[in-house]
Scaffold this active site. Sequence first.
Site, mmCIF file in Angstrom:
data_model
loop_
_atom_site.group_PDB
_atom_site.id
_atom_site.type_symbol
_atom_site.label_atom_id
_atom_site.label_comp_id
_atom_site.label_asym_id
_atom_site.label_seq_id
_atom_site.Cartn_x
_atom_site.Cartn_y
_atom_site.Cartn_z
ATOM 1 C CG HIS A 175 15.364 -23.710 -7.476
ATOM 2 N ND1 HIS A 175 16.266 -23.721 -6.425
ATOM 3 C CD2 HIS A 175 15.985 -24.340 -8.504
ATOM 4 C CE1 HIS A 175 17.373 -24.322 -6.833
ATOM 5 N NE2 HIS A 175 17.231 -24.708 -8.084
ATOM 6 C CD GLU A 176 14.436 -25.959 -11.561
ATOM 7 O OE1 GLU A 176 15.347 -25.529 -12.282
ATOM 8 O OE2 GLU A 176 14.621 -26.831 -10.687
ATOM 9 C CD GLU B 101 21.006 -25.745 -8.232
ATOM 10 O OE1 GLU B 101 19.884 -25.819 -7.716
ATOM 11 O OE2 GLU B 101 21.203 -25.818 -9.450
HETATM 12 ZN ZN LIG Z 1 18.517 -25.690 -9.374
#
Ligand SMILES: [Zn+2]
Length: 250
Positions: A85-86, A148
């Site tokens: 994710h990062e 996100e």
């Molecule tokens: Zn994030």
Amino acid sequence: MKIDRGDYFGDTVVATRFLVADNWSTIGKPVDRTRWGMTPPTSNAYYNPLMNEIVFPAGILQPPAFSMNVTDAVNYGAIGVVIGHEISHGFDDQGAQFDEKGQLNNWWAAEDLPKFQAKTACVVKQFDGFKIDGADDIHINGKLVLGESIGDLAGLKIAYRAFKKTAQGQSDEKIGGFTPDQQFFIAWGQFRGDETRPEAQKLMAQGDPHPVAKYRVLGPLSNFPPFAAAFSCQAGSPMTRPDAERCVVW
Ligand SMILES: [Zn+2]
């Protein structure tokens, strides 16, 4: 900074004053590239496009995100997805605007950016369709949570591919009745799918760039065919989507 156990409001004011003064103290000085935006015990992680930096404080490197005593499936399914994710934040709708030095500079080939934006339009539409609990007229704002949500979609895919390279990822040995792939997906649900009160969901829908936690599980997994395969989900069941409605960004 003086903290008083009996004065929560006062503590908040003192802490805010301290942080503001601390921020002011950095003005006019060279950038400190060793400085983190989170404390070591914080259970969170971030990508900072201005530094092109990824930080995983010690606080998140413990259960349920990570443990030396659990299977690879559980670690890849929890902290593995967070790491993916990062990484993906460096390439999402915002991170993509910064170059390798952290400067606002478009490095994309002219034909790539519109293609990326077209793929992300699918994610916006899908998350616009998620409603919060107890309020049928309030839905998640797809544009607000886009970065996100791309991160969760990409993180899941990267972590799953990495997991499939491990010995456990290549075996079909069950533990507690669950296959390795099932353990991977359950780990993501257990780590990310926290409970959120309807009031907090209402607030999140209006201003939080993160989707309500349950959609950070249902959203990416419903776009990911290996999930449906792992649990033998039939076409048309709630956590599957027809090919034409499945969002794939990376
Ligand atoms: Zn994030």
